[in-house]
Motif scaffolding. Structure first.
Motif, PDB file in Angstrom:
ATOM      1  N   LEU A 123      50.477  47.098  35.598  1.00 33.37           N
ATOM      2  CA  LEU A 123      50.719  45.552  35.264  1.00 33.37           C
ATOM      3  C   LEU A 123      49.890  44.305  36.048  1.00 33.37           C
ATOM      4  CD1 LEU A 123      54.435  45.583  36.245  1.00 33.37           C
ATOM      5  CD2 LEU A 123      53.555  45.889  33.898  1.00 33.37           C
ATOM      6  N   GLY A 124      49.034  45.142  36.997  1.00 33.11           N
ATOM      7  CA  GLY A 124      48.114  44.061  37.708  1.00 33.11           C
ATOM      8  C   GLY A 124      47.029  43.616  36.889  1.00 33.11           C
ATOM      9  N   THR A 125      46.683  42.268  37.325  1.00 32.59           N
ATOM     10  CA  THR A 125      45.386  41.572  36.864  1.00 32.59           C
ATOM     11  C   THR A 125      44.169  42.410  37.038  1.00 32.59           C
ATOM     12  OG1 THR A 125      44.742  40.659  39.068  1.00 32.59           O
ATOM     13  CG2 THR A 125      46.511  39.361  37.749  1.00 32.59           C
ATOM     14  N   ASN A 126      43.102  42.168  36.211  1.00 34.53           N
ATOM     15  CA  ASN A 126      42.102  43.019  36.171  1.00 34.53           C
ATOM     16  C   ASN A 126      41.476  43.347  37.496  1.00 34.53           C
ATOM     17  OD1 ASN A 126      41.923  43.087  33.438  1.00 34.53           O
ATOM     18  ND2 ASN A 126      40.147  41.630  33.076  1.00 34.53           N
ATOM     19  N   TYR A 127      41.572  42.258  38.365  1.00 36.21           N
ATOM     20  CA  TYR A 127      41.158  42.571  40.087  1.00 36.21           C
ATOM     21  C   TYR A 127      42.088  43.431  40.545  1.00 36.21           C
ATOM     22  CZ  TYR A 127      40.799  41.618  44.993  1.00 36.21           C
ATOM     23  OH  TYR A 127      40.573  41.648  46.228  1.00 36.21           O
ATOM     24  N   ILE A 128      43.426  43.335  40.370  1.00 32.28           N
ATOM     25  CA  ILE A 128      44.324  44.179  41.151  1.00 32.28           C
ATOM     26  C   ILE A 128      44.387  45.741  40.446  1.00 32.28           C
ATOM     27  CG2 ILE A 128      46.761  44.871  41.535  1.00 32.28           C
ATOM     28  CD1 ILE A 128      45.847  42.484  43.083  1.00 32.28           C
ATOM     29  N   ALA A 129      44.098  45.848  39.179  1.00 32.16           N
ATOM     30  CA  ALA A 129      44.178  47.093  38.401  1.00 32.16           C
ATOM     31  C   ALA A 129      43.030  47.865  38.759  1.00 32.16           C
ATOM     32  CB  ALA A 129      44.178  46.923  36.665  1.00 32.16           C
ATOM     33  N   SER A 130      41.690  47.107  39.076  1.00 34.69           N
ATOM     34  CA  SER A 130      40.541  47.824  39.164  1.00 34.69           C
ATOM     35  C   SER A 130      40.304  48.381  40.631  1.00 34.69           C
ATOM     36  CB  SER A 130      39.250  46.852  39.017  1.00 34.69           C
ATOM     37  OG  SER A 130      39.341  45.866  39.651  1.00 34.69           O
ATOM     38  N   LYS A 131      40.978  47.647  41.845  1.00 32.37           N
ATOM     39  CA  LYS A 131      41.274  48.271  43.079  1.00 32.37           C
ATOM     40  C   LYS A 131      42.079  49.426  43.160  1.00 32.37           C
ATOM     41  CE  LYS A 131      38.965  45.013  45.429  1.00 32.37           C
ATOM     42  NZ  LYS A 131      37.837  45.188  46.596  1.00 32.37           N
ATOM     43  N   HIS A 132      43.167  49.176  42.391  1.00 36.54           N
ATOM     44  CA  HIS A 132      43.981  50.358  42.249  1.00 36.54           C
ATOM     45  C   HIS A 132      43.360  51.661  41.826  1.00 36.54           C
ATOM     46  CE1 HIS A 132      46.823  53.011  40.099  1.00 36.54           C
ATOM     47  NE2 HIS A 132      47.946  52.806  41.192  1.00 36.54           N
ATOM     48  N   ALA A 133      42.489  51.434  40.696  1.00 38.58           N
ATOM     49  CA  ALA A 133      41.800  52.808  39.945  1.00 38.58           C
ATOM     50  C   ALA A 133      40.625  53.249  41.045  1.00 38.58           C
ATOM     51  CB  ALA A 133      41.210  52.208  38.809  1.00 38.58           C
ATOM     52  N   CYS A 134      39.897  52.335  41.691  1.00 36.95           N
ATOM     53  CA  CYS A 134      38.982  52.713  42.556  1.00 36.95           C
ATOM     54  C   CYS A 134      39.452  53.431  43.907  1.00 36.95           C
ATOM     55  CB  CYS A 134      37.998  51.493  43.170  1.00 36.95           C
ATOM     56  SG  CYS A 134      36.856  51.745  44.137  1.00 36.95           S
TER      57      CYS A 134
END
Length: 314
Positions: free
Chosen positions: A130-141
């Motif tokens: 559900l995260g914003t691009n910033y949140i989702a990208s940090k999660h994936a990294c």
């Protein structure tokens, strides 16, 4: 022979405090990646151990040979929105850490965000879904780095709400807006809501990171891969109102309770567009973690309380 440290996002708020502290406490060779050297407010012209690299994270692949010589890497760079968030926060950050030589690199410090963790410092799946691009990208990294070849020397730090800045240092987003927030306190003091959070000042972040780059392995050094959430003691929303009012010499009297049900009703009544991640955060309300502070490592926090921050508001 002096050890080498590669720092991304060096011209940011945290970067300035970190560079200043490393210059004061170590003789390390610092390699600073900055998009615009004019934004670096520290005069390093007479520092032979400071090397400014004017370039962006998008071109990190050009520095693979240099990165393989680094004993330490600190990655604070971030893309805040749009497609750049995934390019910088996921793809190029993974490329950066993949370029390190496991035979040379001693510690790799990655800056993530506490928003992707639950109260037990575990990754929440909603951050990726559900995260914003910033949140989702940090999660994936993070998921990729914790399974990479440098996982045994990886330390991920998760700053909570970051304050900081001065005349010779850029202000964080929160510190920039602190004076504006104070304007609403005379009205907000009549509201009561359930919620809690942590904050941390950039100078205290710099203290902790400097310790991590200088402390020998041992019982005080964290096991790796480590997750360190950086923050002071938990503050409730009510604590926030009280301390703001003390600073402004205002009284806290009768308060109207702002419940999640009421917030949801207002959103529906006025047809306010709320993203899925925002809805998740509204329902969450408590953003508290198992935190570390300078005291955890035998140091003293420069900004242990909100009052310390407010004392510097002009």
């Amino acid at each position: 022979m002096s050890k080498k440290v590669f720092i991304t996002g060096a011209s940011g708020c945290v970067g300035h405090y970190l560079i200043e502290m490393l210059l004061e406490k170590t003789d390390y060779d610092l390699y600073l990646l900055v998009r615009d050297r004019r934004k670096l407010q520290i005069d390093v012209s007479d520092r032979p151990n400071v090397h400014v690299i004017e370039d962006s994270m998008q071109n990190i692949g050009n520095y693979q040979a240099l990165l393989r010589t680094m004993e330490f890497v600190v990655s604070t760079a971030a893309g805040w929105g749009g497609e750049e968030a995934f390019v910088v926060n996921r793809d190029k950050t993974i490329e950066l850490f993949s370029s390190l030589d496991p035979q040379v690199c001693e510690r790799a410090i990655y800056f993530s965000t506490a928003s992707i963790l639950d109260s037990h410092n575990q990754i929440i799946p909603e951050a990726g879904e559900l995260g914003t691009n910033y949140i989702a990208s940090k999660h994936a990294c993070l998921e990729t780095l914790e399974n990479s070849v440098i996982r045994d020397r990886l330390i991920t730090v998760f700053p909570t709400l970051v304050f900081g800045g001065a005349e010779n240092k850029p202000y964080s987003h929160l510190s920039k807006g602190l004076k504006d927030i104070l304007k609403y306190v005379p009205y907000a003091r009549f509201l009561k809501t359930d919620g809690s959070f942590h904050f941390v000042h950039a100078i205290d972040i710099a203290q902790i990171v400097t310790y991590l780059l200088t402390a020998p392995s041992g019982p005080v050094a964290p096991a790796r891969p480590a997750r360190l959430v950086l923050g002071m003691q938990r503050l409730t929303a009510q604590d926030l109102i009280v301390q703001f009012c003390e600073y402004l010499n205002l009284k806290v009297g009768w308060q109207f309770e702002l419940t999640p049900f009421l917030v949801d009703a207002v959103i529906k009544l006025f047809r306010i567009e709320v993203a899925e991640w925002d809805r998740f955060c509204i329902a969450q309300r408590h953003f508290t973690y198992d935190v570390v502070s300078p005291e955890t490592f035998g140091m003293v926090s420069q900004y242990p309380r909100l009052a310390n921050l407010l004392a510097e508001v002009k």
